[in-house]
Scaffold this motif. Structure first.
Motif, PDB file in Angstrom:
ATOM      1  N   ILE A   1     -17.192  30.867  19.271  1.00 18.33           N
ATOM      2  CA  ILE A   1     -17.476  31.743  18.143  1.00 18.33           C
ATOM      3  C   ILE A   1     -16.616  31.311  16.959  1.00 18.33           C
ATOM      4  O   ILE A   1     -15.396  31.183  17.077  1.00 18.33           O
ATOM      5  N   ASP A   2     -17.252  31.081  15.832  1.00 16.48           N
ATOM      6  CA  ASP A   2     -16.561  30.696  14.602  1.00 16.48           C
ATOM      7  C   ASP A   2     -15.755  31.887  14.097  1.00 16.48           C
ATOM      8  O   ASP A   2     -16.318  32.935  13.773  1.00 16.48           O
ATOM      9  N   THR A   3     -14.453  31.737  14.014  1.00 16.32           N
ATOM     10  CA  THR A   3     -13.584  32.855  13.628  1.00 16.32           C
ATOM     11  C   THR A   3     -13.635  33.149  12.133  1.00 16.32           C
ATOM     12  O   THR A   3     -13.108  34.162  11.691  1.00 16.32           O
ATOM     13  N   ASP A   4     -14.277  32.277  11.351  1.00 13.62           N
ATOM     14  CA  ASP A   4     -14.418  32.544   9.914  1.00 13.62           C
ATOM     15  C   ASP A   4     -15.550  33.523   9.627  1.00 13.62           C
ATOM     16  O   ASP A   4     -15.733  33.944   8.489  1.00 13.62           O
ATOM     17  N   LEU A   5     -16.305  33.862  10.643  1.00 14.44           N
ATOM     18  CA  LEU A   5     -17.438  34.762  10.484  1.00 14.44           C
ATOM     19  C   LEU A   5     -17.078  36.163  10.942  1.00 14.44           C
ATOM     20  O   LEU A   5     -16.411  36.344  11.960  1.00 14.44           O
ATOM     21  N   GLN A   6     -17.556  37.140  10.204  1.00 14.37           N
ATOM     22  CA  GLN A   6     -17.328  38.532  10.560  1.00 14.37           C
ATOM     23  C   GLN A   6     -18.604  39.084  11.186  1.00 14.37           C
ATOM     24  O   GLN A   6     -19.681  39.032  10.583  1.00 14.37           O
TER      25      GLN A   6
ATOM     26  N   ALA B   1     -25.230  41.295  12.545  1.00 12.58           N
ATOM     27  CA  ALA B   1     -25.190  40.173  11.598  1.00 12.58           C
ATOM     28  C   ALA B   1     -23.829  39.503  11.601  1.00 12.58           C
ATOM     29  O   ALA B   1     -22.820  40.114  11.961  1.00 12.58           O
ATOM     30  N   LEU B   2     -23.842  38.244  11.196  1.00 10.63           N
ATOM     31  CA  LEU B   2     -22.611  37.496  10.926  1.00 10.63           C
ATOM     32  C   LEU B   2     -22.541  37.291   9.424  1.00 10.63           C
ATOM     33  O   LEU B   2     -23.523  36.889   8.792  1.00 10.63           O
ATOM     34  N   ILE B   3     -21.364  37.565   8.871  1.00  6.18           N
ATOM     35  CA  ILE B   3     -21.176  37.495   7.426  1.00  6.18           C
ATOM     36  C   ILE B   3     -19.958  36.634   7.123  1.00  6.18           C
ATOM     37  O   ILE B   3     -18.951  36.682   7.840  1.00  6.18           O
ATOM     38  N   ALA B   4     -20.052  35.865   6.049  1.00  6.71           N
ATOM     39  CA  ALA B   4     -18.917  35.090   5.544  1.00  6.71           C
ATOM     40  C   ALA B   4     -18.968  35.158   4.026  1.00  6.71           C
ATOM     41  O   ALA B   4     -20.016  34.921   3.419  1.00  6.71           O
ATOM     42  N   ALA B   5     -17.861  35.518   3.429  1.00 13.28           N
ATOM     43  CA  ALA B   5     -17.749  35.613   1.972  1.00 13.28           C
ATOM     44  C   ALA B   5     -18.873  36.467   1.375  1.00 13.28           C
ATOM     45  O   ALA B   5     -19.451  36.124   0.344  1.00 13.28           O
ATOM     46  N   GLY B   6     -19.189  37.563   2.035  1.00 15.92           N
ATOM     47  CA  GLY B   6     -20.206  38.477   1.528  1.00 15.92           C
ATOM     48  C   GLY B   6     -21.641  38.000   1.687  1.00 15.92           C
ATOM     49  O   GLY B   6     -22.558  38.651   1.194  1.00 15.92           O
TER      50      GLY B   6
ATOM     51  N   ASP C   1     -27.173  31.470  17.496  1.00 13.24           N
ATOM     52  CA  ASP C   1     -26.703  31.375  18.884  1.00 13.24           C
ATOM     53  C   ASP C   1     -25.421  32.182  19.072  1.00 13.24           C
ATOM     54  O   ASP C   1     -25.275  32.927  20.044  1.00 13.24           O
ATOM     55  N   GLN C   2     -24.491  32.019  18.134  1.00  9.34           N
ATOM     56  CA  GLN C   2     -23.220  32.739  18.226  1.00  9.34           C
ATOM     57  C   GLN C   2     -23.441  34.247  18.170  1.00  9.34           C
ATOM     58  O   GLN C   2     -22.886  34.992  18.983  1.00  9.34           O
TER      59      GLN C   2
END
Length: 160
Positions: free
Chosen positions: A12-17, A74-79, A109-110
């Motif tokens: 899991i990419d930790t930069d994603l919320q 959802a996965l969010i990054a920088a809004g 997938d994540q």
């Protein structure tokens, strides 16, 4: 398919919320953005049978009505929405995947693995509604090797 059969080890990419509907309801900007992105994706996936023009408020009611309140949505990054996957309870103990989208398939997938990990405590079976016109839905269907099921085809009549 049995839910346990769908679980995989994915980094899991930790930069994603990861956010749930419960959290999205607190942020009208993200909620509207998710509605817009999902409607745009839905339109792109139905070019052969174009979607009727409906207000975003009506689309929002459609997509958020049955969505599980505390399931990863959802996965969010920088809004920005990087991936989403709507889910609902078809019947008790049966989690169903619905409309989905992502800027990159691995992000979906994540998100789906986070959703399946969350679902283990309550659900035993995984199902889905997959449009053959949606590449990510088709990919998901193949990825998890769902049991064969009835296929519904839509035929169009040309209007002159």
């Amino acid at each position: 398919m049995p839910l346990k059969r769908a679980l995989k080890n994915i980094l899991i990419d930790t930069d994603l919320q990861m956010v749930t509907l419960h959290e999205i309801k607190k942020d009208s900007v993200i909620m509207n953005r998710l509605a817009q992105v999902s409607f745009s994706d839905y339109q792109k996936n139905h070019l052969a049978n174009p979607v009727a023009k409906i207000p975003l408020s009506e689309w929002s009611k459609t997509i958020f009505t049955d969505q599980l309140e505390h399931a990863p949505l959802a996965l969010i990054a920088a809004g920005q929405i990087k991936a989403y996957c709507f889910s609902f309870e078809d019947t008790p103990q049966k989690l169903t995947l619905g409309w989905m989208g992502a800027v990159k398939p691995n992000l979906l997938d994540q998100l789906q693995q986070q959703l399946l990990n969350w679902a283990q405590a309550k659900y035993q079976t995984l199902s889905g509604e997959f449009d053959s016109t949606d590449p990510l839905a088709t990919r998901t269907y193949r990825k998890y090797a769902f049991n064969l099921c009835p296929v519904y085809e839509t035929y169009l009549k040309e209007l002159f």
